[in-house]
Design a protein around this motif. Structure first.
Motif, PDB file in Angstrom:
ATOM      1  N   ASN A   1       0.794  -1.227   0.000  1.00 38.41           N
ATOM      2  CA  ASN A   1       0.000   0.000   0.000  1.00 38.41           C
ATOM      3  C   ASN A   1       0.828   1.279   0.000  1.00 38.41           C
ATOM      4  O   ASN A   1       0.309   2.350  -0.328  1.00 38.41           O
ATOM      5  CB  ASN A   1      -0.964  -0.003   1.189  1.00 38.41           C
ATOM      6  CG  ASN A   1      -2.011  -1.088   1.042  1.00 38.41           C
ATOM      7  OD1 ASN A   1      -2.420  -1.418  -0.062  1.00 38.41           O
ATOM      8  ND2 ASN A   1      -2.431  -1.675   2.151  1.00 38.41           N
TER       9      ASN A   1
ATOM     10  N   LEU B   1      -8.830   3.892  -4.249  1.00 37.31           N
ATOM     11  CA  LEU B   1      -9.095   3.234  -2.971  1.00 37.31           C
ATOM     12  C   LEU B   1     -10.342   2.374  -3.121  1.00 37.31           C
ATOM     13  O   LEU B   1     -11.400   2.869  -3.532  1.00 37.31           O
ATOM     14  CB  LEU B   1      -9.309   4.266  -1.861  1.00 37.31           C
ATOM     15  CG  LEU B   1      -8.152   5.240  -1.579  1.00 37.31           C
ATOM     16  CD1 LEU B   1      -8.541   6.229  -0.483  1.00 37.31           C
ATOM     17  CD2 LEU B   1      -6.890   4.496  -1.189  1.00 37.31           C
TER      18      LEU B   1
ATOM     19  N   VAL C   1      -8.514  -0.937   1.132  1.00 38.25           N
ATOM     20  CA  VAL C   1      -8.523  -0.426   2.508  1.00 38.25           C
ATOM     21  C   VAL C   1      -9.055  -1.472   3.487  1.00 38.25           C
ATOM     22  O   VAL C   1      -9.178  -1.191   4.683  1.00 38.25           O
ATOM     23  CB  VAL C   1      -9.334   0.880   2.625  1.00 38.25           C
ATOM     24  CG1 VAL C   1      -8.762   1.944   1.721  1.00 38.25           C
ATOM     25  CG2 VAL C   1     -10.812   0.651   2.329  1.00 38.25           C
TER      26      VAL C   1
ATOM     27  N   PHE D   1     -11.603   4.329   4.573  1.00 33.01           N
ATOM     28  CA  PHE D   1     -11.219   5.320   3.561  1.00 33.01           C
ATOM     29  C   PHE D   1     -10.684   6.602   4.187  1.00 33.01           C
ATOM     30  O   PHE D   1      -9.730   7.198   3.708  1.00 33.01           O
ATOM     31  CB  PHE D   1     -12.427   5.661   2.681  1.00 33.01           C
ATOM     32  CG  PHE D   1     -12.864   4.558   1.787  1.00 33.01           C
ATOM     33  CD1 PHE D   1     -12.071   4.128   0.738  1.00 33.01           C
ATOM     34  CD2 PHE D   1     -14.099   3.934   1.973  1.00 33.01           C
ATOM     35  CE1 PHE D   1     -12.486   3.102  -0.107  1.00 33.01           C
ATOM     36  CE2 PHE D   1     -14.518   2.907   1.143  1.00 33.01           C
ATOM     37  CZ  PHE D   1     -13.712   2.494   0.100  1.00 33.01           C
TER      38      PHE D   1
END
Length: 634
Positions: free
Chosen positions: A442, A453, A485, A490
């Motif tokens: 990530n 995302l 995620v 988020f």
């Protein structure tokens, strides 16, 4: 002491740039963004190496390209008076602070604020005072005018602007550099005091193998060994007495000496003043000569450095220079060193990268004199690291991590990952989440220009397929990173974007998100949507239902059914046969895959890789991807 701020004008990738630095700073960003150039800027001021002395006389290629083009366009424009045209300067200014008393004595002439808490050193590369810029402009304009006449006006118009600008000469030979301290622009800094501050660079293209042999005075190992006082090696010279005696008593050497004497007897005269007896004299070498014969070996089965693997030599090379820097008692000690370490991950496997990164902060730490249980930053060392390694990135504290990137206006900017996060409970929770979840995958968001995302593994698997179908590009080609995620966090990632990491970001979320208030889709849109951030919400309650709704008929229908049959052969075939030629019913189909979402996404991905003809990407995803690649907004 440490460099707290660096400002750069017109140097290479930097037109107008400023960055705050810390005692330990990890500088990351995509290739060719300017990380090495930043370290070179520091070297132009602080390095005492011969190579940097030569480099201080810059070349035309060291000027920011856009700056040179802007100047040449002004020269080409006859409507601009020569007096109004300024020739560019390269200016690099380093601000230092937090010094101890000894360092304070060095920087005393360079104070730059009224409270005497900051000092500056400035490198300037500018035209010499004798340079007549007006005359140069007139000469260049006359040359272009004559060239146009000789070439023909009509033909001249066909020449591209780039080639025309290339005809204009830049007076690099009329430039010179100087370094001044504080606000005394006209005064050159005292070299004696400047020499007390040094810059050590372990560049990315280092040749570790050759540097680990002390065969030459410029080699790293020799410089480290030679940093001690000569009398530290006096006992070595004492041992050479035994070697001299051994030479005298060696039978082979005696035989050689006698042979030479016999030949001299045959071909020369013997007189009272001379004899034909010869001897061998062992010249006692200086300590520096002895040191040049030393090289390192490494390992339980030590072999020559030349035979080591590049990874082992690289690790040894880093250890060698850092041990030298850590030693505050060596004879060539200076009051302050900046260490630039480029790409420490070179040739190291992931586990070694992790281990190196875990311990790298200890290099600038020392025991707190007030509280021995605590560690504080040393005053004599500053460590600046550049890296492309996601393993390094995730192990160094994000407080010390700064990203270099181009914003939407193509301006190069620096942004600390945790910039904008306060010390409140909510921010602390978000920081803990990011430190845990920004793993080696990530952290690619910091090496990309666009970010998507998504909520889960299904979207993560399928989004590259959809991206390529819509844009014709792979996500890698478009410098786009897809981050799962892993639920509905988020907001934690969007805080980074909102607080200054101004990269284009797309959020794809389901409309039925059962989350905290700030994480609900509509709240995400309200809180975070901007020119650079877009939140797209599924029309149906979930991503999978949108996929089914968009492809319940036509060619996409068959692709969905094939994926279903591949993961649930019996149930899938029964459903397909019962369905016949009819349209897929969304809720019924979703019920069959609800417990197999990731498996279904993987099967669908494989099917689309073979043939995506007729498959429809859900509209909310289509809109989001078009937002990401909109060149008018980029």
């Amino acid at each position: 002491m440490y460099i707290s701020k660096l400002t750069i004008s017109n140097y290479r990738t930097f037109r107008e740039f400023s960055i705050d630095l810390k005692p330990l700073t990890l500088i990351i960003g995509e290739n060719n963004i300017g990380k090495s150039n930043l370290l070179d800027c520091i070297g132009l001021i602080f390095s005492q190496e011969v190579s940097y002395y030569k480099r201080r006389m810059l070349e035309l290629a060291d000027f920011n390209y856009d700056t040179i083009v802007a100047l040449k366009k002004k020269i080409l424009d006859d409507s601009i008076q020569p007096e109004l045209i300024e020739y560019p300067k390269i200016v690099i200014q380093a601000t230092v602070k937090d010094w101890n008393p000894d360092q304070g004595a060095v920087v005393a002439d360079w104070y730059s604020n009224e409270t005497f808490t900051e000092a500056t050193l400035t490198y300037v590369f500018a035209p010499v005072n004798q340079f007549d810029k007006n005359q140069h402009i007139i000469e260049q304009r006359n040359f272009i005018s004559n060239y146009r006449k000789n070439y023909g006006h009509d033909e001249f118009k066909k020449i591209s602007e780039e080639n025309v600008l290339g005809l204009i000469d830049f007076p690099i030979g009329k430039y010179a550099y100087r370094i001044y301290g504080g606000n005394a622009v006209e005064a050159t800094v005292n070299p004696y005091f400047l020499n007390q501050l040094k810059f050590e660079l372990l560049d990315a293209l280092r040749d570790a193998g050759t540097e680990l042999v002390a065969s030459h005075q410029n080699k790293l190992l020799f410089r480290i060994l030679n940093a001690k006082e000569d009398n530290a090696y006096q006992d070595l010279k004492g041992q050479l007495i035994y070697l001299q005696e051994a030479i005298k008593n060696n039978s082979t050497l005696t035989e050689i000496k006698n042979g030479i004497s016999d030949q001299l007897d045959k071909i020369s005269l013997a007189t009272d003043q001379t004899t034909n007896i010869v001897d061998l004299l062992f010249s006692t070498p200086e300590v520096s000569d002895l040191l040049k014969k030393i090289s390192l070996i490494y390992g339980t089965n030590p072999i020559k450095i030349e035979r080591n693997g590049t990874g082992r030599n690289n690790l040894l090379f880093i250890s060698l220079i850092l041990s030298y820097i850590e030693d505050i008692n060596h004879s060539n000690a200076v009051y302050f060193r900046v260490v630039g370490l480029e790409e420490p991950e070179s040739h190291l496997h992931p586990n070694l990268q992790d281990h190196l990164a875990h311990n790298i902060e200890l290099l600038i730490k020392t025991q707190d004199p007030i509280d021995p249980k605590k560690k504080v930053n040393r005053k004599d060392i500053q460590l600046l690291i550049t890296s492309h390694s996601t393993h390094i990135t995730t192990k160094v504290d994000f407080e010390n991590t700064v990203v270099l990137y181009e914003d939407d206006d193509k301006k190069l900017v620096a942004h600390y990952v945790l910039s904008g996060f306060d010390d409140k409970a909510k921010s602390r929770k978000q920081v803990r989440y990011l430190n845990k979840y920004l793993d080696a995958t990530n952290t690619n968001i910091f090496y990309s220009r666009k970010t998507i995302l998504v909520e889960g593994i299904s979207e993560k698997l399928l989004m590259p397929i959809f991206f390529k179908k819509i844009t014709g590009l792979t996500t890698e080609k478009a410098s786009c990173c897809i981050v799962n995620v892993n639920g509905l966090a988020f907001a934690n990632f969007l805080e980074i974007m909102k607080n200054g990491f101004f990269q284009r970001c797309l959020v794809l979320t389901d409309s039925d998100s059962k989350t905290q208030t700030l994480q609900r889709p509509l709240d995400l849109k309200t809180r975070y949507e901007s020119k650079l951030i877009q939140v797209q919400i599924s029309s149906e309650t979930t991503f999978e239902k949108d996929l089914i709704e968009s492809n319940k008929s036509g060619e996409g229908r068959q692709i969905l059914l094939d994926a279903l049959v591949s993961i649930r052969p019996t149930v899938g075939k029964t459903y397909r046969d019962k369905l016949g030629a009819g349209n897929i019913e969304v809720e019924a189909f979703f019920g069959l895959i609800e417990a197999y979402k990731s498996e279904f996404a993987y099967a669908l991905m494989l099917g689309l890789e073979e043939n995506d003809h007729g498959f429809t990407v859900p509209e909310y995803i289509n809109k989001g991807i078009l937002f990401l690649i909109d060149d008018k907004k980029n």
